[in-house]
Enzyme design. Structure first.
Site, mmCIF file in Angstrom:
data_model
loop_
_atom_site.group_PDB
_atom_site.id
_atom_site.type_symbol
_atom_site.label_atom_id
_atom_site.label_comp_id
_atom_site.label_asym_id
_atom_site.label_seq_id
_atom_site.Cartn_x
_atom_site.Cartn_y
_atom_site.Cartn_z
ATOM 1 N N ASP A 77 0.805 -1.226 0.000
ATOM 2 C CA ASP A 77 0.000 0.000 0.000
ATOM 3 C C ASP A 77 0.838 1.278 0.000
ATOM 4 O OD1 ASP A 77 0.769 -0.888 2.576
ATOM 5 O OD2 ASP A 77 -0.742 0.350 3.551
ATOM 6 N N GLU A 135 -0.638 -1.996 5.150
ATOM 7 C CA GLU A 135 0.243 -1.957 6.334
ATOM 8 C C GLU A 135 0.140 -0.618 7.039
ATOM 9 O OE1 GLU A 135 3.096 -1.231 9.080
ATOM 10 O OE2 GLU A 135 3.198 -0.149 7.189
ATOM 11 N N GLU A 136 -0.166 0.431 6.281
ATOM 12 C CA GLU A 136 -0.055 1.794 6.826
ATOM 13 C C GLU A 136 -1.218 2.221 7.725
ATOM 14 O OE1 GLU A 136 2.490 3.611 6.722
ATOM 15 O OE2 GLU A 136 3.654 3.155 4.942
ATOM 16 N N ARG A 174 17.236 -6.686 15.162
ATOM 17 C CA ARG A 174 17.424 -6.668 16.596
ATOM 18 C C ARG A 174 16.639 -7.822 17.219
ATOM 19 N NH1 ARG A 174 18.703 -2.512 20.033
ATOM 20 N NH2 ARG A 174 18.114 -2.954 22.185
ATOM 21 N N HIS A 359 7.770 8.538 4.522
ATOM 22 C CA HIS A 359 6.541 9.342 4.590
ATOM 23 C C HIS A 359 6.796 10.814 4.227
ATOM 24 C CE1 HIS A 359 4.226 6.266 7.332
ATOM 25 N NE2 HIS A 359 5.012 5.683 6.456
HETATM 26 ZN ZN LIG Z 1 5.156 3.676 6.311
HETATM 27 ZN ZN LIG Z 2 6.455 0.893 5.570
#
Ligand SMILES: [Zn+2]
Ligand SMILES: [Zn+2]
Length: 389
Positions: A77, A135-136, A174, A359
């Site tokens: 997305d 996902e956003e 991590r 972003h």
């Molecule tokens: Zn993002």
């Molecule tokens: Zn992302």
């Protein structure tokens, strides 16, 4: 050999990434992207392609040799941002842009598909390809894929995020909590409106709201262990319409980020207590809407170790320990259910203008990073299978 094969796939990776970059789609609306991916997968000859969880796709490649099932995930997305780049692959959709690199993730996973398809004879077990929508935006697309059976029979899952804050040629991950959980809250304080010159006859929701903003600053500083990172941000406060009118209602909106579930619940409790207590102290009413978002993303220590071994030895990337970072990722949901590792692949490069944070309206990546990401995903899957056999 892997490097050579990937190099030959690179021009197509760039072409597909740029196609998706020109035609971005918002979360939960990735209709064309999904159709584009499904079409390529079908043409490549994967064993199964199933549309699932809205615009998601679950595909499988079954090797000729016995082995485990390894899932690899890409998100698809874009974001509601106006693309400000001056280049021939800039977004052609006003107000929508791939400003997080998910276009590249999709192109990478398609190249990985191509790689494994051409090696089916020697491939152990199954490769499960997850092309994930949304996902956003919470609640995210991962849960829909999981409900559709994306993880059924899967032994381990890997995912990458191209990451411009670290230079191309590097990778980082991590063990344990790496990315924060994210929650949102909306608080409405209701007073009693009135004349600005006659406050005694009103209940001022703006004064209560202002007090609450300051009270909330004590949540992290006084109730959370200083060794445990956490953030409470009030991003918006709105109340009133005129200088001489006492506002009837005042609305606050904020976000919470942290790494431990226990901390998350302490923060939520303290926000609710302070909102209720402050409202009461000022004689106002209160309504709290607290929305739980993604959990903290925690990598499995064994899989992180595999990343450390594989990244340098197999892909030549200089790999290191990622600090904990405050962005959230719904890859966290997969890792709550099965072992796996999420890895950041360096995509920053001043020479290619890949200097903007994710972003940002001028966000771009060094496309070479796609080669590294594909190489890392393949190397992780192969290393996992080898260890099991
Ligand atoms: Zn993002
Ligand atoms: Zn992302």
């Amino acid at each position: 050999m892997r490097e050579e094969a990937l190099k030959s796939l690179f021009p197509m990776m760039v072409e597909r990434r740029r196609h998706l970059h020109r035609h971005p789609e918002l979360s939960f609306k990735e209709h064309k992207t999904s159709a584009y991916v499904a079409d390529i997968l079908t043409k490549l000859g994967v064993d199964t392609v199933v549309k699932a969880g809205g615009n998601g796709i679950i595909a499988t490649i079954r090797g000729k040799l016995p082995g485990k099932t390894v899932a690899l995930r890409a998100d698809m997305d874009a974001l509601p941002i106006q693309d400000e780049k001056a280049c021939d692959y800039a977004s052609e959709v006003p107000g929508v842009m791939h400003a997080c690199g998910h276009d590249a993730h999709t192109a990478v996973l398609l190249a990985v598909t191509e790689y494994f398809i051409s090696r089916r004879e020697t491939l152990q077990g199954e490769i499960r390809l997850l092309f994930q929508p949304a996902e956003e935006v919470c609640p995210g697309g991962a849960l829909g894929l999981i409900e559709a059976g994306a993880l059924d029979g899967v032994d381990v899952i890997y995912g990458v995020h191209l990451w411009t804050p670290i230079p191309v040629g590097t990778a980082a991950s991590r063990p344990g909590p790496m990315m924060a959980s994210t929650d949102e809250f909306f608080i409405e304080l209701s007073g009693r409106g009135g004349h600005g010159g006659m406050p005694h006859a009103a209940v001022d929701s703006v004064v209560a709201g202002a007090a609450l903003v300051l009270q909330l600053q004590s949540v992290v500083s006084r109730s959370v262990n200083p060794l445990d990172p956490a953030v409470v941000t009030i991003g918006s406060i709105h109340g009133g319409t005129a200088q001489n009118v006492i506002a009837d209602t005042c609305r606050l909106a904020g976000t919470v980020r942290c790494f431990q579930e226990e901390t998350r619940s302490i923060i939520r409790t303290r926000i609710e207590q302070l909102a209720e207590g402050t409202a009461q102290a000022y004689g106002a009413g209160v309504a709290i809407d607290y929305m739980t978002g993604y959990p903290s993303l925690a990598n499995h220590p064994e899989e992180y170790e595999r990343f450390r071994e594989v990244a340098e030895r197999e892909t030549g990337l200089s790999s290191g320990l990622s600090p904990q970072i405050m962005p959230a990722e719904d890859f966290a949901y997969y890792l709550q259910r099965i072992p796996g590792c999420f890895m950041l692949v360096g995509a920053g490069n001043p020479e290619k203008n890949a200097v903007y944070p994710h972003h940002h309206p001028k966000f771009d990546i060094d496309e070479e990073a796609m080669l590294h990401a594909a190489s890392l995903l393949i190397a992780m899957a192969e290393a996992y299978q080898e260890k099991q056999s």
